[in-house]
Design a protein around this motif. Structure first.
Motif, PDB file in Angstrom:
ATOM      1  N   ALA A 273       0.829  -1.207   0.000  1.00  0.00           N
ATOM      2  CA  ALA A 273       0.000   0.000   0.000  1.00  0.00           C
ATOM      3  C   ALA A 273       0.860   1.251   0.000  1.00  0.00           C
ATOM      4  O   ALA A 273       0.542   2.242  -0.678  1.00  0.00           O
ATOM      5  N   ALA A 274       1.968   1.205   0.753  1.00  0.00           N
ATOM      6  CA  ALA A 274       2.876   2.366   0.774  1.00  0.00           C
ATOM      7  C   ALA A 274       3.488   2.599  -0.602  1.00  0.00           C
ATOM      8  O   ALA A 274       3.659   3.746  -1.042  1.00  0.00           O
ATOM      9  N   GLU A 275       3.821   1.510  -1.304  1.00  0.00           N
ATOM     10  CA  GLU A 275       4.379   1.632  -2.652  1.00  0.00           C
ATOM     11  C   GLU A 275       3.367   2.240  -3.617  1.00  0.00           C
ATOM     12  O   GLU A 275       3.718   3.073  -4.470  1.00  0.00           O
ATOM     13  N   GLN A 276       2.080   1.828  -3.489  1.00  0.00           N
ATOM     14  CA  GLN A 276       1.036   2.401  -4.337  1.00  0.00           C
ATOM     15  C   GLN A 276       0.870   3.901  -4.082  1.00  0.00           C
ATOM     16  O   GLN A 276       0.589   4.666  -5.000  1.00  0.00           O
ATOM     17  N   ARG A 277       1.097   4.305  -2.855  1.00  0.00           N
ATOM     18  CA  ARG A 277       1.022   5.739  -2.540  1.00  0.00           C
ATOM     19  C   ARG A 277       2.194   6.483  -3.156  1.00  0.00           C
ATOM     20  O   ARG A 277       2.038   7.604  -3.684  1.00  0.00           O
ATOM     21  N   ARG A 278       3.374   5.885  -3.116  1.00  0.00           N
ATOM     22  CA  ARG A 278       4.543   6.534  -3.702  1.00  0.00           C
ATOM     23  C   ARG A 278       4.404   6.682  -5.212  1.00  0.00           C
ATOM     24  O   ARG A 278       4.887   7.665  -5.796  1.00  0.00           O
ATOM     25  N   THR A 279       3.746   5.733  -5.857  1.00  0.00           N
ATOM     26  CA  THR A 279       3.568   5.831  -7.309  1.00  0.00           C
ATOM     27  C   THR A 279       2.475   6.818  -7.699  1.00  0.00           C
ATOM     28  O   THR A 279       2.290   7.094  -8.878  1.00  0.00           O
ATOM     29  N   GLY A 280       1.725   7.324  -6.715  1.00  0.00           N
ATOM     30  CA  GLY A 280       0.680   8.296  -6.996  1.00  0.00           C
ATOM     31  C   GLY A 280      -0.704   7.717  -7.157  1.00  0.00           C
ATOM     32  O   GLY A 280      -1.682   8.441  -7.339  1.00  0.00           O
ATOM     33  N   ARG A 281      -0.817   6.400  -7.046  1.00  0.00           N
ATOM     34  CA  ARG A 281      -2.139   5.793  -7.182  1.00  0.00           C
ATOM     35  C   ARG A 281      -3.018   6.120  -5.982  1.00  0.00           C
ATOM     36  O   ARG A 281      -4.209   6.408  -6.119  1.00  0.00           O
ATOM     37  N   PHE A 282      -2.446   6.070  -4.796  1.00  0.00           N
ATOM     38  CA  PHE A 282      -3.152   6.474  -3.579  1.00  0.00           C
ATOM     39  C   PHE A 282      -2.582   7.807  -3.122  1.00  0.00           C
ATOM     40  O   PHE A 282      -1.363   7.998  -3.101  1.00  0.00           O
ATOM     41  N   SER A 283      -3.459   8.705  -2.748  1.00  0.00           N
ATOM     42  CA  SER A 283      -3.006   9.989  -2.203  1.00  0.00           C
ATOM     43  C   SER A 283      -3.232  10.060  -0.697  1.00  0.00           C
ATOM     44  O   SER A 283      -3.189  11.131  -0.116  1.00  0.00           O
ATOM     45  N   TRP A 284      -3.451   8.946  -0.090  1.00  0.00           N
ATOM     46  CA  TRP A 284      -3.715   8.875   1.351  1.00  0.00           C
ATOM     47  C   TRP A 284      -2.973   7.648   1.898  1.00  0.00           C
ATOM     48  O   TRP A 284      -2.634   6.734   1.150  1.00  0.00           O
ATOM     49  N   PRO A 285      -2.712   7.619   3.188  1.00  0.00           N
ATOM     50  CA  PRO A 285      -2.065   6.430   3.771  1.00  0.00           C
ATOM     51  C   PRO A 285      -3.044   5.265   3.826  1.00  0.00           C
ATOM     52  O   PRO A 285      -3.831   5.126   4.769  1.00  0.00           O
ATOM     53  N   ALA A 286      -3.022   4.451   2.802  1.00  0.00           N
ATOM     54  CA  ALA A 286      -3.994   3.364   2.682  1.00  0.00           C
ATOM     55  C   ALA A 286      -3.820   2.366   3.814  1.00  0.00           C
ATOM     56  O   ALA A 286      -2.708   2.086   4.261  1.00  0.00           O
ATOM     57  N   ARG A 287      -4.949   1.821   4.257  1.00  0.00           N
ATOM     58  CA  ARG A 287      -4.961   0.801   5.297  1.00  0.00           C
ATOM     59  C   ARG A 287      -5.185  -0.567   4.674  1.00  0.00           C
ATOM     60  O   ARG A 287      -5.842  -0.693   3.640  1.00  0.00           O
ATOM     61  N   THR A 288      -4.642  -1.580   5.345  1.00  0.00           N
ATOM     62  CA  THR A 288      -4.824  -2.959   4.898  1.00  0.00           C
ATOM     63  C   THR A 288      -5.171  -3.824   6.113  1.00  0.00           C
ATOM     64  O   THR A 288      -4.933  -3.435   7.255  1.00  0.00           O
ATOM     65  N   ASP A 289      -5.697  -4.999   5.836  1.00  0.00           N
ATOM     66  CA  ASP A 289      -6.006  -5.917   6.932  1.00  0.00           C
ATOM     67  C   ASP A 289      -6.187  -7.320   6.375  1.00  0.00           C
ATOM     68  O   ASP A 289      -6.501  -7.489   5.189  1.00  0.00           O
ATOM     69  N   VAL A 290      -5.968  -8.306   7.233  1.00  0.00           N
ATOM     70  CA  VAL A 290      -6.300  -9.697   6.925  1.00  0.00           C
ATOM     71  C   VAL A 290      -7.083 -10.246   8.114  1.00  0.00           C
ATOM     72  O   VAL A 290      -6.758  -9.957   9.263  1.00  0.00           O
ATOM     73  N   ARG A 291      -8.122 -11.010   7.841  1.00  0.00           N
ATOM     74  CA  ARG A 291      -8.972 -11.569   8.896  1.00  0.00           C
ATOM     75  C   ARG A 291      -9.185 -13.052   8.630  1.00  0.00           C
ATOM     76  O   ARG A 291      -9.482 -13.448   7.496  1.00  0.00           O
ATOM     77  N   ASP A 292      -9.073 -13.843   9.696  1.00  0.00           N
ATOM     78  CA  ASP A 292      -9.316 -15.271   9.532  1.00  0.00           C
ATOM     79  C   ASP A 292     -10.816 -15.539   9.389  1.00  0.00           C
ATOM     80  O   ASP A 292     -11.633 -14.616   9.477  1.00  0.00           O
ATOM     81  N   VAL A 293     -11.187 -16.789   9.184  1.00  0.00           N
ATOM     82  CA  VAL A 293     -12.563 -17.119   8.809  1.00  0.00           C
ATOM     83  C   VAL A 293     -13.570 -16.656   9.854  1.00  0.00           C
ATOM     84  O   VAL A 293     -14.560 -15.987   9.541  1.00  0.00           O
ATOM     85  N   ARG A 294     -13.332 -16.995  11.117  1.00  0.00           N
ATOM     86  CA  ARG A 294     -14.301 -16.638  12.150  1.00  0.00           C
ATOM     87  C   ARG A 294     -14.381 -15.125  12.335  1.00  0.00           C
ATOM     88  O   ARG A 294     -15.473 -14.564  12.497  1.00  0.00           O
ATOM     89  N   SER A 295     -13.248 -14.448  12.311  1.00  0.00           N
ATOM     90  CA  SER A 295     -13.264 -12.984  12.405  1.00  0.00           C
ATOM     91  C   SER A 295     -13.969 -12.369  11.203  1.00  0.00           C
ATOM     92  O   SER A 295     -14.656 -11.350  11.332  1.00  0.00           O
ATOM     93  N   TRP A 296     -13.819 -13.008  10.056  1.00  0.00           N
ATOM     94  CA  TRP A 296     -14.450 -12.519   8.831  1.00  0.00           C
ATOM     95  C   TRP A 296     -15.970 -12.590   8.927  1.00  0.00           C
ATOM     96  O   TRP A 296     -16.682 -11.683   8.515  1.00  0.00           O
ATOM     97  N   LEU A 297     -16.480 -13.677   9.493  1.00  0.00           N
ATOM     98  CA  LEU A 297     -17.925 -13.828   9.637  1.00  0.00           C
ATOM     99  C   LEU A 297     -18.485 -12.815  10.628  1.00  0.00           C
ATOM    100  O   LEU A 297     -19.556 -12.241  10.404  1.00  0.00           O
ATOM    101  N   VAL A 298     -17.759 -12.574  11.721  1.00  0.00           N
ATOM    102  CA  VAL A 298     -18.198 -11.565  12.693  1.00  0.00           C
ATOM    103  C   VAL A 298     -18.146 -10.180  12.071  1.00  0.00           C
ATOM    104  O   VAL A 298     -19.072  -9.369  12.237  1.00  0.00           O
ATOM    105  N   TYR A 299     -17.078  -9.890  11.350  1.00  0.00           N
ATOM    106  CA  TYR A 299     -16.895  -8.584  10.708  1.00  0.00           C
ATOM    107  C   TYR A 299     -18.025  -8.273   9.735  1.00  0.00           C
ATOM    108  O   TYR A 299     -18.490  -7.138   9.634  1.00  0.00           O
ATOM    109  N   ASN A 300     -18.496  -9.295   9.035  1.00  0.00           N
ATOM    110  CA  ASN A 300     -19.558  -9.099   8.049  1.00  0.00           C
ATOM    111  C   ASN A 300     -20.963  -9.258   8.630  1.00  0.00           C
ATOM    112  O   ASN A 300     -21.939  -9.239   7.879  1.00  0.00           O
ATOM    113  N   ARG A 301     -21.050  -9.423   9.947  1.00  0.00           N
ATOM    114  CA  ARG A 301     -22.347  -9.526  10.638  1.00  0.00           C
ATOM    115  C   ARG A 301     -23.239 -10.550   9.928  1.00  0.00           C
ATOM    116  O   ARG A 301     -24.364 -10.250   9.524  1.00  0.00           O
ATOM    117  N   ILE A 302     -22.711 -11.752   9.818  1.00  0.00           N
ATOM    118  CA  ILE A 302     -23.370 -12.760   8.995  1.00  0.00           C
ATOM    119  C   ILE A 302     -24.682 -13.243   9.602  1.00  0.00           C
ATOM    120  O   ILE A 302     -25.567 -13.730   8.898  1.00  0.00           O
TER     121      ILE A 302
END
Length: 436
Positions: A273-302
């Motif tokens: 994400a930082a590299e994409q910002r340096r190339t000009g694609r992102f003009s903001w400090p982009a955030r990223t995340d990874v979530r496992d299966v159970r966290s993913w289901l909770v996150y999406n309010r399944i």
């Protein structure tokens, strides 16, 4: 002694069939209402892939300006754009990884009299199958070379293979999909994780994908996604414009076996994400995340809020039914006070009286559980007719539900029967004999 107590319990219950029937019915109705809801709730909230749920992670990248983000309140989309998914696939930063999306292809049946049908088709990379432990009945998945070349090969679900080839081994045979000939390389066993955690946008509790084709084959053939496209600005014209746009429409999953792998992948995503910002694609400090299966289901309010409310209501109804059953048990047991007094006068201990009455409540609970099981099956049958097709698939009993229903009925009945049995054990024989 248990057999003796059981005979006494059955004899006692037969003395007043009306009161016994009312107790059993009260327990059965309460158990049925509760277990019908709990069966659906358990199916919706269960771990769809328990053996690997802690190793599979959904990937998120904030590729829109935070002011334009209206998703889950954290600025992250559940899906990726094609530029991000393509770059992550080229990096091979995880043990296994696959971009994917849902489309549909027209299937032409061998019988010319049968009309073609459009079937749910998932475009994936070969890693999809070992990553999610997808079981095969015949053959296997395609090769890495087929991934790169976009070879027209297909893996069929068991249900579709039954329709097309009568359930026989179809590996090596061909099938016409949307005017192109595909070669069958594998046929799955029945595989339908509930919910479909790897793509919650389309029928998370509905029917499973019927075909799987190489991701690049679908991209090269301009196979559009099945309604999951989300754009903050209008995409460019044509298919190429869509691929170059920031529209999100691809799901992306990786397999990270250890906590060190997770940390390394998080670091890689942040650097990307930082590299994409340096190339000009992102003009903001982009955030990223990874979530496992159970966290993913909770996150999406399944689980819908309505199901949670219904669960609490059914538990309350069960409590009311059990309190009614307890009142009936107390009336029945105390009505036998003279008999209990005689037994106490003849030398029966309080413990013996308590165990006898407790076995009697267990028999009532067992009978209530069996009747409750029948009512639960009927309730689930009614639910299948009233619920949408997406949720109707959840309304079914299995062996675990059967054991839970009967066991739950016995345990709860014996718990509410503790007070009546305790009262019975303290019957004073002198008072009862004097009254007689």
């Amino acid at each position: 002694m248990l057999g003796y107590y059981l005979k006494l319990a059955l004899r006692s219950l037969r003395r007043n069939l009306v009161l016994t029937s009312l107790m059993i019915l009260a327990i059965a109705v309460g158990i049925s209402a509760c277990m019908t809801t709990m069966t659906v709730f358990r199916a919706m909230s269960g771990d769809p892939i328990p053996e690997k749920s802690g190793q599979l992670f959904a990937v998120q990248i904030e590729n829109w300006k935070p002011s334009n983000s209206k998703r889950n309140g954290d600025g992250l989309d559940e899906q990726l754009s094609y530029p991000d998914a393509h770059a992550l696939m080229l990096a091979h930063a995880a043990k296994r990884q696959s971009a994917m999306y849902l489309t549909d292809l027209a299937v032409r049946y061998p019988d010319p009299k049968q009309k073609p049908t459009r079937e749910m088709t998932r475009a994936v990379y070969a890693d999809f199958f070992p990553m999610f432990d997808v079981p095969f009945e015949f053959g296997s998945f395609w090769s890495k070379q087929d991934d790169e070349a976009g070879t027209p090969v297909v893996v069929l679900a068991k249900e579709l293979n039954d329709k097309l080839f009568g359930g026989k081994n179809s590996v090596g045979r061909t099938v016409q999909l949307s005017n192109q000939t595909y070669t069958v390389v594998g046929v799955l066993k029945h595989w339908s994780p509930i919910p479909h955690f790897y793509d919650l946008h389309v029928l998370p509790f509905g029917e499973s994908d019927q075909m799987f084709v190489p991701f690049m084959n679908a991209i090269n053939r301009h196979q559009t996604e099945d309604g999951s496209l989300s754009c903050n600005v209008e995409a460019g014209s044509g298919w190429e414009g869509k691929l170059r746009s920031e529209c999100t429409w691809l799901q992306y999953w990786v397999e990270l076996p250890t906590s060190a792998d997770v940390q390394n992948y998080r670091r890689y995503l942040s650097n990307y994400a930082a590299e994409q910002r340096r190339t000009g694609r992102f003009s903001w400090p982009a955030r990223t995340d990874v979530r496992d299966v159970r966290s993913w289901l909770v996150y999406n309010r399944i689980i819908p809020n309505e199901i949670n409310i219904l669960l609490f209501v059914s538990l309350g109804f069960l409590l009311v039914c059990l309190m009614n059953a307890m009142g009936l048990m107390l009336a029945k047991i105390m009505g036998r006070a003279p008999d209990i007094g005689v037994r106490r006068a003849l030398g029966a201990s309080r413990k013996a009286i308590f165990l006898q009455c407790l076995v009697e409540t267990g028999v009532v609970g067992f009978a209530g559980g069996l009747l409750g099981l029948v009512l639960t099956a009927f309730g689930l049958l009614m639910a299948r007719t009233l619920l949408t097709r997406e949720f109707a698939l959840l309304a079914r009993l299995d062996l675990i539900d059967t054991v839970l229903t009967v066991g739950f009925a016995i345990v709860t009945t014996m718990l509410v029967g503790l007070y009546p049995t305790w009262r019975a054990s303290f019957v004073q024989p002198a008072w009862q004999l004097k009254a007689q």
